[in-house]
Enzyme design. Structure first.
Site, PDB file in Angstrom:
ATOM      1  CB  SER A  60      -6.868   4.177   0.194  1.00 54.24           C
ATOM      2  OG  SER A  60      -7.278   4.248   1.544  1.00 54.24           O
TER       3      SER A  60
ATOM      4  CG  HIS B 108      -4.208   2.708   1.914  1.00 54.06           C
ATOM      5  ND1 HIS B 108      -5.068   1.696   1.590  1.00 54.06           N
ATOM      6  CD2 HIS B 108      -3.347   2.841   0.873  1.00 54.06           C
ATOM      7  CE1 HIS B 108      -4.756   1.233   0.384  1.00 54.06           C
ATOM      8  NE2 HIS B 108      -3.722   1.908  -0.070  1.00 54.06           N
TER       9      HIS B 108
ATOM     10  CE  LYS C  42      -3.874  -2.167   2.382  1.00 47.88           C
ATOM     11  NZ  LYS C  42      -3.567  -3.481   1.886  1.00 47.88           N
TER      12      LYS C  42
END
Length: 118
Positions: free
Chosen positions: A87, A46, A19
């Protein structure tokens, strides 16, 4: 070099799929800002990336806001980075901005981006 210029534009892990977030860092009480990319395999979500970097940047006198997130596929052997995904917490980052920052930081790499989720 100003304090803002001293903040690295890109800090990501060396290999794997992980991420990332795109963050706007501003000098408190000023219009000066810079967008930075942070990505790591250590983050399950995230917001974990933001929770790690925000306190140290705030302590240095900066204000931070997340512009969005996604994923990076980093292959240092082939010198390729792929930017994709989004995200669920912050929404999709502008992958074109992320890709341009990565191209500057990894000038000998092929960097591509897509709006695909996987």
């Amino acid at each position: 070099m100003s304090a803002l210029e001293a903040v690295s534009e890109v800090t990501i892990d060396s290999d794997g799929v992980f991420k990332y977030i795109l963050v706007r860092v501003s000098v408190r009480g000023s219009e000066q800002c810079r967008d930075i990319v942070r990505g790591t395999k250590c983050a399950e979500f995230h917001n974990h990336i933001f929770e790690k970097i925000n306190p140290e940047l705030e302590a240095a006198g900066f204000e931070c806001s997340v512009l969005g997130g996604g994923k990076l596929e980093h292959n240092s052997n082939d010198k390729k980075i792929r930017v994709f995904g989004e995200s669920t917490v912050y929404g999709k980052a502008d992958h074109s901005i992320t890709a341009e920052k990565l191209k500057k930081a990894f000038s000998d790499y092929v960097v591509i981006w897509t709006d695909d989720k996987k």
